[in-house]
Design an enzyme around this catalytic site. Structure first.
Site, PDB file in Angstrom:
ATOM      1  N   GLN A 201      -0.848  68.261  46.558  1.00 23.28           N
ATOM      2  CA  GLN A 201      -0.694  67.165  47.519  1.00 23.28           C
ATOM      3  C   GLN A 201      -0.677  65.792  46.860  1.00 23.28           C
ATOM      4  O   GLN A 201      -0.574  64.779  47.558  1.00 23.28           O
ATOM      5  CB  GLN A 201      -1.824  67.217  48.552  1.00 23.28           C
ATOM      6  N   LYS A 224       6.969  70.847  47.869  1.00 24.75           N
ATOM      7  CA  LYS A 224       6.323  69.724  48.557  1.00 24.75           C
ATOM      8  C   LYS A 224       6.824  68.371  48.049  1.00 24.75           C
ATOM      9  O   LYS A 224       6.423  67.329  48.564  1.00 24.75           O
ATOM     10  CB  LYS A 224       4.802  69.820  48.402  1.00 24.75           C
TER      11      LYS A 224
END
Length: 407
Positions: A201, A224
């Site tokens: 993240q 991501k």
């Protein structure tokens, strides 16, 4: 950063869902892909599809150059010393499992400790649980502060000479907490423990320098960060990777094979058994080019403005609980009083707004929050304040709907 120009580069955003313009607020689960990355992968399959390393023909050479060129892009992107320290994997989960299985089983034993936090994604909990079971080590948790942050005093008090591995996510996929990895690593190293970082993240959203962090291992995923699914990276310090044994065996990773004994290639290829994820790596390299062209500082600044704007807008909505610290990444996890998160997400979807609902692969954190599930909106470079407004408007409509039905 011209957000409208950025949005035009993402074909999927130009559509309606349930009669409304798509508002995609689920990038923490997976990001959307710009045209440049889609075309890079398509170009590989159309123009130079071939296996790598093993062919001397033109297509094989082009594919090898693309694959190894992507490795060099990753090295530069995270500021590693050498491409030997960049191992391509299927994603963050595979990368962490590689460390737990290869490094962990050779360096952890009875009486040793593995230190993690309750906020970790399951991918950074279960491998260590299994390692503790196999080796007889103890899995120890750093306590969290009330706002979901980590206190360095607790780090000092928890990590000890018994600690062999410390594994912490750089950014929480639920709370948006940005953890002090560099400082935690310093404490770990003071006790001769290795520092493992889940960067799934963080890497898509902020500049990462693995040497400055002094991370021993660092894992992240391509999907991501605007790249393809099925490709990820394990960074490891060369001195550690050199001592580790492969966990997958077969073609590509061997040097010599005899009837009863075999030897392995040098780094990083000894960890990449079988035909590698060639198209994925090429797509990841294109994603790095794309993000660097926009600028990670610009992306981080944009997301901070969006999440702060969203929190401000939601502060006027009664009965909404927001989880996590004030200073955070572009993640907003919340619950509405008396409405299940799945119902919230379902009604939002009817309004064209895509959010995530559930435990977010973080059940221990849900227990710590004293909830069964939450809803989560996550922001990326292609989101706008108009997206936030649409989200808040749809959330108010959700509350009104359930208030009318059950009120």
């Amino acid at each position: 950063m011209n957000v409208q120009e950025v949005r035009r580069q993402f074909p999927i955003l130009d559509q309606e869902v349930n009669g409304h313009p798509l508002v995609y607020l689920d990038s923490a689960a997976t990001s959307q892909k710009p045209r440049q990355i889609i075309e890079a992968v398509e170009d590989y399959y159309k123009r130079y599809n071939s296996n790598v390393h093993r062919g001397v023909h033109t297509l094989g050479s082009l594919a090898t150059d693309g694959y190894e060129g992507a490795r060099e892009k990753v090295r530069q992107f995270i500021h590693a010393k050498s491409t030997a320290e960049i191992v391509f994997t299927r994603g963050t989960t595979t990368a962490i499992n590689l460390v737990a299985t290869s490094y962990g089983r050779d360096n952890v034993g009875p009486g040793d400790e593995i230190v993690i936090t309750p906020m970790e994604h399951h991918s950074n909990i279960i491998p260590w649980q299994q390692l503790a079971k196999v080796t007889g080590a103890t899995l120890t948790y750093l306590p969290l502060q009330e706002d979901g942050t980590i206190s360095l005093k607790d780090v000092e008090a928890t990590i000890s000479d018994k600690t062999k591995i410390v594994s912490v996510m750089q950014v929480s996929n639920v709370l948006g907490t940005i953890n002090p990895i560099k400082e935690i690593a310093a404490v770990a190293h003071k006790h001769d423990a290795v520092m493992v970082v889940d960067g799934a993240q963080s890497v898509p959203h902020m500049k990462v320098d693995v040497q400055d962090l002094d991370a021993d291992f660092f894992a992240f995923s391509g999907h991501k960060m605007c790249g393809p699914t099925g490709i990820g990276v394990l960074y490891g310090k060369k001195k550690l990777l050199n001592k580790m044994e492969p966990v997958e065996f077969g073609g590509e990773m061997i040097d010599f094979v005899g009837l009863h004994e075999s030897t392995w290639k040098e780094l990083p290829w000894k960890f990449e058994g079988g035909t590698p994820i060639i198209a994925g790596a090429i797509g990841l390299g294109a994603a790095i080019d794309y993000l660097e062209d926009i600028g990670l500082e610009n992306i981080a600044s944009h997301e901070t403005k969006l999440v702060n704007y969203a929190i401000q807008q939601l502060s006027d909505v009664e009965g909404v609980t927001i989880y996590g610290p004030k200073e955070r990444a572009g993640i907003l996890t919340f619950n509405c009083d008396d409405v299940h998160p799945h119902d919230v997400a379902t009604v939002l979807d009817a309004e064209g707004v895509a959010v995530r609902a559930g435990h977010h692969c973080a059940q221990p954190l849900m227990k710590w929050l004293d909830v069964n599930a939450t809803a989560r909106a996550s922001f990326y470079l292609y989101n706008t304040e108009d997206d936030v407004d649409a989200f808040v408007k749809a959330l108010i409509k959700t509350k009104e709907y359930f208030g009318d039905v059950f009120g």
